[in-house]
Scaffold this active site. Structure first.
Site, mmCIF file in Angstrom:
data_model
loop_
_atom_site.group_PDB
_atom_site.id
_atom_site.type_symbol
_atom_site.label_atom_id
_atom_site.label_comp_id
_atom_site.label_asym_id
_atom_site.label_seq_id
_atom_site.Cartn_x
_atom_site.Cartn_y
_atom_site.Cartn_z
ATOM 1 N N ASP A 21 0.825 -1.216 0.000
ATOM 2 C CA ASP A 21 0.000 0.000 0.000
ATOM 3 C C ASP A 21 0.860 1.268 0.000
ATOM 4 O O ASP A 21 1.967 1.269 0.532
ATOM 5 C CB ASP A 21 -0.921 -0.029 1.235
ATOM 6 C CG ASP A 21 -2.111 0.902 1.085
ATOM 7 O OD1 ASP A 21 -2.363 1.386 -0.037
ATOM 8 O OD2 ASP A 21 -2.791 1.146 2.098
ATOM 9 N N ASN A 69 -10.942 -2.576 -5.513
ATOM 10 C CA ASN A 69 -10.161 -1.672 -6.368
ATOM 11 C C ASN A 69 -10.788 -1.461 -7.754
ATOM 12 O O ASN A 69 -10.439 -0.501 -8.452
ATOM 13 C CB ASN A 69 -8.707 -2.157 -6.519
ATOM 14 C CG ASN A 69 -7.857 -1.978 -5.281
ATOM 15 O OD1 ASN A 69 -6.952 -2.761 -5.002
ATOM 16 N ND2 ASN A 69 -8.120 -0.931 -4.496
HETATM 17 C C1 IPE Z 1 -5.594 -2.695 -0.330
HETATM 18 O O1 IPE Z 1 -5.187 -1.382 -0.530
HETATM 19 C C2 IPE Z 1 -5.555 -3.442 -1.629
HETATM 20 C C3 IPE Z 1 -4.230 -3.625 -2.212
HETATM 21 C C4 IPE Z 1 -3.077 -3.319 -1.680
HETATM 22 C C5 IPE Z 1 -4.239 -4.248 -3.505
HETATM 23 P P1 IPE Z 1 -6.232 -0.197 -0.681
HETATM 24 O O2 IPE Z 1 -5.439 1.050 -0.778
HETATM 25 O O3 IPE Z 1 -7.175 -0.481 -1.774
HETATM 26 O O4 IPE Z 1 -7.005 -0.292 0.707
HETATM 27 P P2 IPE Z 1 -8.004 0.722 1.441
HETATM 28 O O5 IPE Z 1 -9.186 0.876 0.547
HETATM 29 O O6 IPE Z 1 -7.279 2.002 1.666
HETATM 30 O O7 IPE Z 1 -8.336 0.049 2.724
HETATM 31 C C1 IPE Z 2 -1.476 0.265 -3.422
HETATM 32 O O1 IPE Z 2 -1.276 1.639 -3.426
HETATM 33 C C2 IPE Z 2 -1.703 -0.309 -4.794
HETATM 34 C C3 IPE Z 2 -3.077 -0.757 -5.056
HETATM 35 C C4 IPE Z 2 -4.055 -0.766 -4.203
HETATM 36 C C5 IPE Z 2 -3.349 -1.255 -6.392
HETATM 37 P P1 IPE Z 2 -2.492 2.654 -3.476
HETATM 38 O O2 IPE Z 2 -2.831 2.911 -4.893
HETATM 39 O O3 IPE Z 2 -3.602 2.187 -2.624
HETATM 40 O O4 IPE Z 2 -1.824 3.949 -2.834
HETATM 41 P P2 IPE Z 2 -2.457 4.936 -1.776
HETATM 42 O O5 IPE Z 2 -2.938 4.097 -0.636
HETATM 43 O O6 IPE Z 2 -3.564 5.661 -2.446
HETATM 44 O O7 IPE Z 2 -1.309 5.827 -1.392
HETATM 45 MG MG MG Z 3 -4.055 2.399 -0.660
#
Ligand code: IPE
Ligand code: IPE
Ligand code: MG
Length: 253
Positions: A21, A69
């Site tokens: 994340d 996602n």
């Molecule tokens: C969790 O991350 C999913 C992945 C790392 C693929 P998100 O960034 O989507 O999670 P939330 O929505 O902030 O909890």
């Molecule tokens: C994790 O990084 C990757 C995926 C969930 C695909 P994020 O895209 O969630 O990054 P933040 O949490 O918005 O910084």
């Molecule tokens: Mg995230």
């Protein structure tokens, strides 16, 4: 700095799961679009797999795309899917060189055809590798997984192949996407968020949780070693008391 030499060989987590994340925030800090963060996440993936392999871990699972996602802007979803295809192709020689067996779980049928094809090619090409199993969790949601598992078992009951009394924890485990993986011992989440976001709810029942402020694109082998060291310094009691565990330890030495 955490070194692989500091890791005790007799207490290695069998299965490490990572919620990768913080890509978006990493890019934003640099004044760039979110996609830039995703593009710069590949080094962290590579380093974690190599690091886990050096530690002697059997399995590493990476949360790459959740069922939730799909609700992101189409532009970002499309970019993530093409990045997936591109990265899998690019990494295949390294998977072979490092003896990595690739696996994928989730609602894989929801992925674009091209992504499914590439994934199948990489899974097939690496199927006899045996140093470490790398599982990509794609269009993965733990509640969806449990729902699918319950439906499968219910079908068997309906057909008369199974009685409700036969439904055990083992049977449930065998019907989850992770049926061929050991339980998760260590779960790492980067970026400072402290939640599971629908990740491996069943499999994490007794996992040690490790949260770090490091944003995913900055995550390196040493960060993984540090997480494993922390894990090794925890006492996993599985419901027992410390005194009981000491007794068991004495019996084994
Ligand atoms: C969790 O991350 C999913 C992945 C790392 C693929 P998100 O960034 O989507 O999670 P939330 O929505 O902030 O909890
Ligand atoms: C994790 O990084 C990757 C995926 C969930 C695909 P994020 O895209 O969630 O990054 P933040 O949490 O918005 O910084
Ligand atoms: Mg995230």
């Amino acid at each position: 700095m955490s070194l692989v030499e500091n890791i005790k060989k007799n207490k290695v987590p069998k299965h490490i799961a990572i919620i990768m994340d913080g890509n978006g925030r990493w890019a934003k800090k640099k004044g760039m679009a979110r996609i830039f963060g995703h593009r710069n996440a590949l080094t962290a993936v590579r380093e974690s797999v190599i690091g886990a392999s050096e530690v002697g871990t059997e399995a590493i699972s990476l949360y790459a795309f959740s069922t939730e996602n799909w609700n992101r802007p189409k532009l970002e979803v499309d970019a993530l899917m093409s990045l997936l295809i591109h990265s899998l192709k690019k990494e295949l020689p390294d998977f072979q060189k490092n003896n990595v067996k690739v696996n994928a779980i989730g609602r894989l049928g929801d992925l674009p055809k091209k992504a499914q094809e590439t994934l199948n090619e990489v899974i097939d090409a690496t199927k006899t590798n045996n140093k470490i199993t790398l599982t990509f969790c794609l269009s993965y949601g733990s509640r969806e997984e449990i729902n699918t598992c319950v439906k499968k078992i219910a079908e068997e009951v309906k057909k008369g192949n199974l009685n409700p009394e036969d439904i055990t924890e083992d049977l449930i485990q065998q019907n989850l996407y992770t049926h061929n993986l050991p339980d998760v011992d260590l779960m790492i989440r980067t970026s400072g968020e402290q939640r599971l976001s629908n990740y491996l709810l069943w499999q994490l029942a007794y996992a040690e949780l490790y949260f770090t402020e490091t944003l995913w694109p900055d995550f390196r082998r040493e960060d993984l070693f540090k997480a494993v060291e922390t894990y090794q310094n925890r006492e996993r009691r599985f419901g027992k008391t410390s005194e009981q565990l000491e007794g068991e330890h004495e019996q084994t030495i």
